[in-house]
Design a protein around this motif. Structure first.
Motif, PDB file in Angstrom:
ATOM      1  N   ILE A 209     -56.120 -32.908  28.364  1.00 25.79           N
ATOM      2  CA  ILE A 209     -56.428 -31.598  28.936  1.00 25.79           C
ATOM      3  C   ILE A 209     -55.201 -31.008  29.623  1.00 25.79           C
ATOM      4  CG2 ILE A 209     -57.765 -30.424  30.732  1.00 25.79           C
ATOM      5  CD1 ILE A 209     -59.314 -31.087  28.191  1.00 25.79           C
ATOM      6  N   GLU A 210     -55.009 -29.725  29.385  1.00 24.86           N
ATOM      7  CA  GLU A 210     -53.921 -28.988  30.038  1.00 24.86           C
ATOM      8  C   GLU A 210     -54.549 -27.908  30.913  1.00 24.86           C
ATOM      9  OE1 GLU A 210     -50.374 -28.494  31.319  1.00 24.86           O
ATOM     10  OE2 GLU A 210     -50.546 -29.726  29.507  1.00 24.86           O
ATOM     11  N   PRO A 211     -54.410 -27.974  32.243  1.00 22.02           N
ATOM     12  CA  PRO A 211     -54.900 -26.865  33.079  1.00 22.02           C
ATOM     13  C   PRO A 211     -54.051 -25.619  32.798  1.00 22.02           C
ATOM     14  CG  PRO A 211     -54.530 -28.859  34.394  1.00 22.02           C
ATOM     15  CD  PRO A 211     -53.879 -29.076  33.060  1.00 22.02           C
ATOM     16  N   LEU A 212     -54.708 -24.547  32.350  1.00 23.45           N
ATOM     17  CA  LEU A 212     -54.001 -23.312  32.041  1.00 23.45           C
ATOM     18  C   LEU A 212     -54.656 -22.135  32.759  1.00 23.45           C
ATOM     19  CD1 LEU A 212     -53.146 -23.367  28.214  1.00 23.45           C
ATOM     20  CD2 LEU A 212     -51.721 -24.024  30.162  1.00 23.45           C
ATOM     21  N   LEU A 213     -53.840 -21.183  33.092  1.00 25.10           N
ATOM     22  CA  LEU A 213     -54.296 -19.979  33.776  1.00 25.10           C
ATOM     23  C   LEU A 213     -54.759 -18.973  32.725  1.00 25.10           C
ATOM     24  CD1 LEU A 213     -54.420 -19.020  36.730  1.00 25.10           C
ATOM     25  CD2 LEU A 213     -52.199 -17.914  36.369  1.00 25.10           C
TER      26      LEU A 213
ATOM     27  N   MET B  64     -54.625 -30.344  39.573  1.00 22.91           N
ATOM     28  CA  MET B  64     -53.655 -31.362  39.993  1.00 22.91           C
ATOM     29  C   MET B  64     -54.072 -32.718  39.467  1.00 22.91           C
ATOM     30  SD  MET B  64     -52.354 -32.331  43.772  1.00 22.91           S
ATOM     31  CE  MET B  64     -51.621 -30.749  44.048  1.00 22.91           C
ATOM     32  N   TRP B  65     -53.994 -32.905  38.113  1.00 19.55           N
ATOM     33  CA  TRP B  65     -54.415 -34.195  37.609  1.00 19.55           C
ATOM     34  C   TRP B  65     -53.321 -35.236  37.663  1.00 19.55           C
ATOM     35  CZ3 TRP B  65     -51.728 -35.751  33.347  1.00 19.55           C
ATOM     36  CH2 TRP B  65     -51.249 -34.800  32.452  1.00 19.55           C
TER      37      TRP B  65
ATOM     38  N   THR C  66     -46.719 -19.431  33.940  1.00 18.41           N
ATOM     39  CA  THR C  66     -47.268 -20.242  32.857  1.00 18.41           C
ATOM     40  C   THR C  66     -46.131 -20.695  31.961  1.00 18.41           C
ATOM     41  OG1 THR C  66     -49.388 -19.064  32.892  1.00 18.41           O
ATOM     42  CG2 THR C  66     -48.809 -20.234  30.866  1.00 18.41           C
ATOM     43  N   VAL C  67     -45.921 -21.981  31.900  1.00 20.08           N
ATOM     44  CA  VAL C  67     -44.801 -22.515  31.115  1.00 20.08           C
ATOM     45  C   VAL C  67     -45.271 -23.289  29.889  1.00 20.08           C
ATOM     46  CG1 VAL C  67     -43.229 -22.582  33.072  1.00 20.08           C
ATOM     47  CG2 VAL C  67     -44.680 -24.562  32.596  1.00 20.08           C
ATOM     48  N   ILE C  68     -46.611 -23.469  29.741  1.00 21.04           N
ATOM     49  CA  ILE C  68     -47.172 -24.111  28.551  1.00 21.04           C
ATOM     50  C   ILE C  68     -48.198 -23.145  27.966  1.00 21.04           C
ATOM     51  CG2 ILE C  68     -48.481 -26.073  27.625  1.00 21.04           C
ATOM     52  CD1 ILE C  68     -47.384 -27.746  29.930  1.00 21.04           C
ATOM     53  N   GLY C  69     -48.080 -22.837  26.675  1.00 19.86           N
ATOM     54  CA  GLY C  69     -48.983 -21.885  26.041  1.00 19.86           C
ATOM     55  C   GLY C  69     -50.264 -22.543  25.554  1.00 19.86           C
ATOM     56  N   GLY C  70     -51.155 -21.711  25.019  1.00 16.16           N
ATOM     57  CA  GLY C  70     -52.442 -22.211  24.557  1.00 16.16           C
ATOM     58  C   GLY C  70     -52.348 -23.167  23.401  1.00 16.16           C
ATOM     59  N   ASP C  71     -51.231 -23.096  22.628  1.00 17.51           N
ATOM     60  CA  ASP C  71     -51.065 -24.022  21.511  1.00 17.51           C
ATOM     61  C   ASP C  71     -50.340 -25.298  21.911  1.00 17.51           C
ATOM     62  OD1 ASP C  71     -48.582 -22.969  22.007  1.00 17.51           O
ATOM     63  OD2 ASP C  71     -48.155 -22.401  19.925  1.00 17.51           O
ATOM     64  N   GLY C  72     -50.042 -25.429  23.210  1.00 19.11           N
ATOM     65  CA  GLY C  72     -49.399 -26.651  23.689  1.00 19.11           C
ATOM     66  C   GLY C  72     -47.898 -26.653  23.580  1.00 19.11           C
TER      67      GLY C  72
ATOM     68  N   VAL D 262     -58.375 -23.167  33.894  1.00 15.15           N
ATOM     69  CA  VAL D 262     -59.473 -23.732  33.115  1.00 15.15           C
ATOM     70  C   VAL D 262     -58.981 -25.016  32.456  1.00 15.15           C
ATOM     71  CG1 VAL D 262     -60.541 -21.498  32.685  1.00 15.15           C
ATOM     72  CG2 VAL D 262     -58.851 -22.387  31.062  1.00 15.15           C
ATOM     73  N   ASN D 263     -59.943 -25.843  32.055  1.00 10.60           N
ATOM     74  CA  ASN D 263     -59.612 -27.035  31.277  1.00 10.60           C
ATOM     75  C   ASN D 263     -59.353 -26.604  29.842  1.00 10.60           C
ATOM     76  OD1 ASN D 263     -60.262 -28.896  33.480  1.00 10.60           O
ATOM     77  ND2 ASN D 263     -62.376 -28.315  33.099  1.00 10.60           N
ATOM     78  N   TRP D 264     -58.130 -26.795  29.393  1.00  7.92           N
ATOM     79  CA  TRP D 264     -57.739 -26.267  28.089  1.00  7.92           C
ATOM     80  C   TRP D 264     -57.413 -27.409  27.131  1.00  7.92           C
ATOM     81  CZ3 TRP D 264     -57.861 -21.282  26.427  1.00  7.92           C
ATOM     82  CH2 TRP D 264     -57.249 -21.004  25.191  1.00  7.92           C
ATOM     83  N   SER D 265     -58.016 -27.324  25.944  1.00  6.60           N
ATOM     84  CA  SER D 265     -57.663 -28.263  24.884  1.00  6.60           C
ATOM     85  C   SER D 265     -56.695 -27.569  23.942  1.00  6.60           C
ATOM     86  CB  SER D 265     -58.910 -28.710  24.114  1.00  6.60           C
ATOM     87  OG  SER D 265     -58.536 -29.403  22.936  1.00  6.60           O
ATOM     88  N   CYS D 266     -55.465 -28.053  23.907  1.00  7.27           N
ATOM     89  CA  CYS D 266     -54.462 -27.440  23.031  1.00  7.27           C
ATOM     90  C   CYS D 266     -54.802 -27.691  21.562  1.00  7.27           C
ATOM     91  CB  CYS D 266     -53.077 -27.993  23.352  1.00  7.27           C
ATOM     92  SG  CYS D 266     -52.531 -27.603  25.040  1.00  7.27           S
TER      93      CYS D 266
END
Length: 1071
Positions: free
Chosen positions: A460-464, A1-2, A402-408, A266-270
């Motif tokens: 950073i994008e929090p991703l599951l 929740m950033w 999940t509405v945002i993928g690993g590539d952003g 996790v903290n995800w860098s797209c």
């Protein structure tokens, strides 16, 4: 929740102004953003100070130097051969000349290996081992690395000279994210290809090719800094042996239940398309609406705004309005939460809202975690993209979309209109669609904290994701306990509190990284033939695929050949391999000789900023995997900052390459480096302006020894180090002081016909001889205590003070008088000369040995030239200063004369005042007569050191007069003549300098008035301190006595000034 805050509310269909944001209460108090905000504020202030302050002529004046013709070592010395020191010593110090050839000889002769200890006659049965914090293979060293090298090498060389079995292992980290990024950019630049254009095997071949081409650069820099590392044991974290250790660590931790695979945010860098750890996330404070550059976007993206929109109630009139800083995530909302006791929402509890785009029903749930006192007390829930919402979904069995993928980009569940759209582009499309549906309720500026990837600069994008985690709680408690029990010492001790606080609140460590370069995770997904059931993932791990297959067969009761294994494509976090460095570098898990002899290592020395990244993880993993602490002590040094107080960072463009300080560099080249760094325009402007102010003529050539001495001269265990080039240049001047002292010493010893006696045979003849010998012994004692306490700054200060103020300012000047044969018989002169030569030799030789750990090149050069003129090689003598016994105070017991040391302090003050009086009169060659008006005890001291007093004060004669009328041999019966210049030594001692021909009355009157104006504020400040409340009760007696002495001396000097002014006035009137 950033999202820093949100203001959802339920209300009838209407459009009132958005209310303040609401937030969830967490079981753990979130860290306050104030410290980070304070850092940002200070950073902005420093930048503004650099840009706005008018440039003055004084800028850069502190760094003054004169270009000298470089001296080149021209002797034909084959690589690795000993340097030829038989030639004449050049007229002045030149780093290029001094530092040539020595390191290659040290390395070839194997002086840095622990095996050398067996050949030392002064060896002791003790071991000193440590590892260098492995720098990234991608980078070049900066001054922070240079500080680490200077400190560690000083400790290593000191212990080696003490006869310890010393091992200092060099290493280099494979730097997963950084290296892969560098190679990807290179492939794109050179061939227009991206990583996905290669197979994994082909790409890794390119990485190894790049590493083999450039990876030795780090080691070259370490050699240039004089680091006495054992290169035969150099360790790269991707070496086969080290990789086997990483695999072993993973398997053992998994077998013990400390490693597990789980789906979590996790903290995800797209930009990297990889997870990163919590401590690789920087927090950027935004005061409100801010436009920022984001990797992968041509235009800047807006942050720091709060948008409000409405969810219509299903089957009822009304709506629930919610506010968010991330409207693109509303496609993943699955619920709205309110507090069960909030009376405002009693009517809607259990009802549902309709999602305007997906048409999904969103239940309105109740949970006591919601803080109903803040905002409107309703919270939208997005479990797949928010850490706190994820906890709510676990508690209330909510789905996670999940509405945002690993590539952003946005995922298919968002609908065709958003699928494949980049997340921040989708933000604007969502807002426009909400406006079109008349559900948009407003937008306002909003202060927030933005999480930024420290590696890529991406948001950073929090991703599951399903990832591998290390369970840290149990290991962290052990790490806390070993410090509390005293098994592990953290120096400075105040870091213990930081250690305990962080480990007490530690989260499990995500170690999966979605990269190709690194240690591929030795875990395998198990699939069975002809299985159509969609079961949960089945995983096994092993040291090899064959071992994993056998484990799977036993675990699932099937034949090995019926199993299909697929290795996890992810790699391990780089810090995982770094965490096992202290024992993996010694051959673990094999029980090698090195592991048995040197593990645990003696100490871990590193920067304080790595206490969590590296130190804590080494303690946890080392204790778990080896059953022992990896080291007994942790020594943390402070952070190096630039002259403006800013942390040295590539992102600020203020990093100084230590090789630029060693060799020198122009301002133009410094600014070219800033331009090559791809900084944002403002940062580039600030960096170049700071360089123009700090280095208007560039950086002078200072040499390795000067840089190392300057770094070690700072107090490591205190505040951050603000290193200036002026300080390094001052240390270069000290190198030249050493050089000139050796030139004088070699000249004196070369003319001496009598041989130099051994240290044990050398006794002190005169009072000044005894003083210098005792000062040397005291300096050795200071070094012993300082080095044992790791207070290197205290050791360097003591050595600098001895060489400059005792050896050069006093004894060398005294020796000149001895050589001139001023007074006494010929026999006395020969004896005095022989003693002086022997004392000079041993003081210089011992001082060089004391300085060797800090300044290895110049001390080796000068020591090698000095030894042929000494008493000859004694038992245990070595061919190099590196392996000479480090001086011990016990060797100098016969040189301890504490009374001489104490009494000579008065002589030094007399010298200082006498030289000041000479300077006031503009005297250069003339030597006037001098009277000392003092107490009987002071008279005894001055008579004791009589010849030294008049020679060092540069006077023709010294007359000592006691007003008390004490009867002592050698005292002058009459007071000094009137009209003399008067200087005050202390409240009981005055000097009267009698100038033939008188003095310039007007000039002297001006000097006295200026001196009086300078002393009056000092006296008033001392008196104010003495009148302060509680002075007599709170201030220690010794401090009060010191203050009283200073006050009396000032009062006496002011009284003397008044008397001199009155005398000058009377003389003028009489004329």
């Amino acid at each position: 929740m950033w999202r820093a805050g949100r203001a959802p509310s339920w209300r009838p269909a209407a459009r009132p102004a958005a209310r303040p944001a609401a937030r969830l209460c967490s079981s753990k108090t979130p860290p306050t953003p104030r410290p980070q905000a304070e850092k940002q504020r200070r950073r902005r202030e420093r930048e503004e100070a650099i840009l706005s302050r008018p440039r003055r002529a004084a800028d850069g004046e502190a760094v003054k130097w004169r270009e000298r013709q470089p001296v080149v070592y021209a002797a034909q010395t084959p690589a690795g051969a000993k340097k030829d020191t038989s030639g004449l010593l050049p007229a002045s110090y030149c780093p290029d000349y001094v530092e040539s050839s020595w390191y290659q000889w040290w390395e070839k002769e194997g002086f840095f290996g622990p095996e050398q200890q067996e050949r030392l006659p002064h060896r002791v049965d003790q071991t000193f081992a440590l590892c260098i914090p492995p720098p990234n293979v991608t980078g070049s060293l900066h001054l922070g690395h240079a500080l680490t090298v200077a400190v560690e090498d000083a400790l290593v060389r000191w212990r080696r000279m003490q006869g310890y079995r010393v091992l200092w292992v060099p290493g280099c980290d494979h730097a997963g994210i950084a290296t892969q990024t560098v190679v990807e950019r290179r492939l794109l630049r050179d061939g227009g290809k991206r990583r996905r254009d290669f197979t994994r095997k082909q790409f890794l071949r390119e990485v190894w090719k790049w590493k083999n081409e450039t990876g030795e650069e780090i080691y070259h820099q370490l050699r240039r800094l004089g680091a006495s590392l054992d290169w035969s044991r150099a360790c790269f974290t991707m070496d086969p042996a080290f990789s086997r250790a990483v695999t072993e660590a993973f398997v053992r931790l998994s077998d013990s239940g400390l490693l597990y695979r789980s789906e979590a945010l996790v903290n995800w860098s797209c930009a990297l398309e990889s997870a990163i750890s919590d401590i690789e996330v920087d927090s950027q404070e935004l005061c409100g609406t801010t436009m920022l550059s984001v990797p992968g976007y041509e235009a800047q993206v807006e942050f720091g705004t709060m948008l409000t929109f409405a969810y219509p109630l299903e089957g009822h009139e009304g709506e629930v309005a919610v506010s968010t800083t991330r409207p693109e995530t509303m496609l993943g909302d699955v619920a709205i939460a309110v507090h069960p006791d909030d009376p405002r929402y009693q009517a809607v509890q259990g009802k549902q809202c309709r999602h305007p785009f997906t048409h999904r029903l969103l239940p309105i749930i109740t949970d006591p975690m919601v803080d109903m006192q803040l905002g409107t007390g309703a919270v939208k829930v997005t479990p797949a993209h928010d850490h706190t919402d994820f906890l709510l979904s676990q508690k209330h069995a909510l789905p996670r979309l999940t509405v945002i993928g690993g590539d952003g980009t946005m995922t298919p569940p968002c609908g065709q209109w958003l699928e494949g759209v980049k997340r921040f582009d989708a933000r604007q499309l969502v807002v426009e669609a909400l406006v079109e549906k008349r559900l948009f309720r407003g937008k306002e500026s909003h202060a927030m904290t933005l999480p930024v990837c420290s590696r890529s600069g991406d948001i950073i994008e929090p991703l599951l994701k399903k990832q591998w985690f290390v369970s840290c709680e149990e290991m962290a408690q052990k790490a806390i306990q070993v410090v509390e029990d005293g098994q592990l010492e953290i120096i400075p001790h105040y870091y213990t509190k930081t250690w305990n606080n962080w480990l007490s609140n530690i989260s499990d460590w995500c170690i999966s990284r979605q990269l190709w370069w690194g240690h591929q995770i030795p875990a395998y997904q198990v699939e069975f033939p002809h299985s159509t059931d969609k079961q949960e993932e089945q995983w096994v791990w092993g040291r090899s695929e064959d071992e994993a297959r056998q484990r799977a067969a036993v675990k699932y009761g099937v034949k090995p050949e019926d199993i299909t294994l697929t290795q996890d494509p992810d790699v391990l976090d780089t810090w995982f391999s770094s965490g096992i460095f202290p024992f993996a570098m010694l051959g673990w898990p094999e029980q090698t000789t090195d592991l048995q002899r040197f593990y645990p290592v003696s100490i871990l020395e590193t920067g304080s900023d790595l206490i969590f990244f590296w130190v804590a993880r080494m303690v946890m993993l080392g204790t778990e995997l080896t059953g022992q602490l990896p080291f007994r002590q942790v020594l943390l040094h402070s952070m190096v900052r630039d002259g403006h107080g800013r942390k040295m960072s590539k992102s600020l463009g203020n990093v100084i390459d230590p090789l630029d300080v060693i060799h020198g560099v122009s301002l133009e080249r410094l600014q070219e480096k800033v331009k090559e760094g791809n900084l944002p325009p403002r940062e580039q402007l600030v960096a170049m302006e700071a360089q123009s102010r700090d280095f208007p003529r560039g950086i002078p050539q200072c040499g390795t020894d000067a840089l190392r001495l300057a770094l070690c001269s700072h107090k490591m265990q205190g505040e951050d180090i603000s290193l200036s080039i002026a300080q390094v240049l001052s240390c270069r001047h000290f190198c030249n002081k050493m050089w000139q002292t050796l030139r004088f010493t070699l000249g004196v010893l070369g003319d001496n016909t009598a041989p130099v006696t051994t240290l044990e045979e050398t006794g002190a003849a005169s009072s000044l001889d005894r003083w210098l010998c005792s000062r040397l012994r005291s300096t050795v004692v200071q070094c012993e205590r300082a080095l044992e306490a790791y207070e290197l700054h205290a050791a360097t200060a003591a050595l600098h003070a001895f060489w400059v103020h005792s050896l050069c300012d006093v004894y060398v000047e005294h020796v000149k008088a001895v050589l001139l044969h001023q007074g006494g018989s010929e026999v006395e002169h020969v004896r005095a000369r022989q003693v002086s030569c022997s004392i000079l030799f041993h003081c210089v030789s011992t001082s060089l040995a004391l300085l060797a750990p800090f300044m290895p090149f110049i001390t080796e050069e000068l020591w090698q030239r000095l030894q042929p003129l000494g008493p000859g090689p004694g038992p245990g003598a070595q061919t190099t200063l590196c392996l000479q016994p480090y001086p011990r105070s016990s060797q100098l017991a016969h040189w301890w004369f504490p009374e001489e040391e104490r009494d000579f302090q008065l002589v030094q003050e007399v010298m200082r005042v006498a030289r000041s009086l000479r300077a006031q009169c503009g005297l250069t060659k003339e030597k006037p007569a001098m009277w000392a008006v003092c107490s009987p005890s002071q008279a005894r001291v001055l008579l004791h050191f009589g010849p030294a007093v008049w020679s060092l004060s540069r006077v023709s004669s010294l007359h000592i007069y006691c007003p008390d009328g004490a009867e002592q041999a050698g005292l002058h019966p009459t007071p000094p003549p009137p009209g003399s210049l008067i200087g005050v030594v202390d409240h009981t001692c005055q000097l009267h300098l009698h100038i033939q021909g008188g003095v310039n009355t007007d000039r002297r009157r001006l000097q006295l008035h200026q001196r009086r104006d300078k002393l009056l504020p000092k006296l008033e400040a001392l008196l104010c301190r003495a009148r302060a409340p509680g002075y007599l009760t709170k201030v220690p007696a010794t401090a009060r006595q010191h203050l009283d002495t200073k006050t009396s001396a000032l009062q006496q000097e002011l009284k003397s000034i008044d008397e001199q002014l009155e005398g000058l006035l009377q003389n003028t009137d009489s004329q």
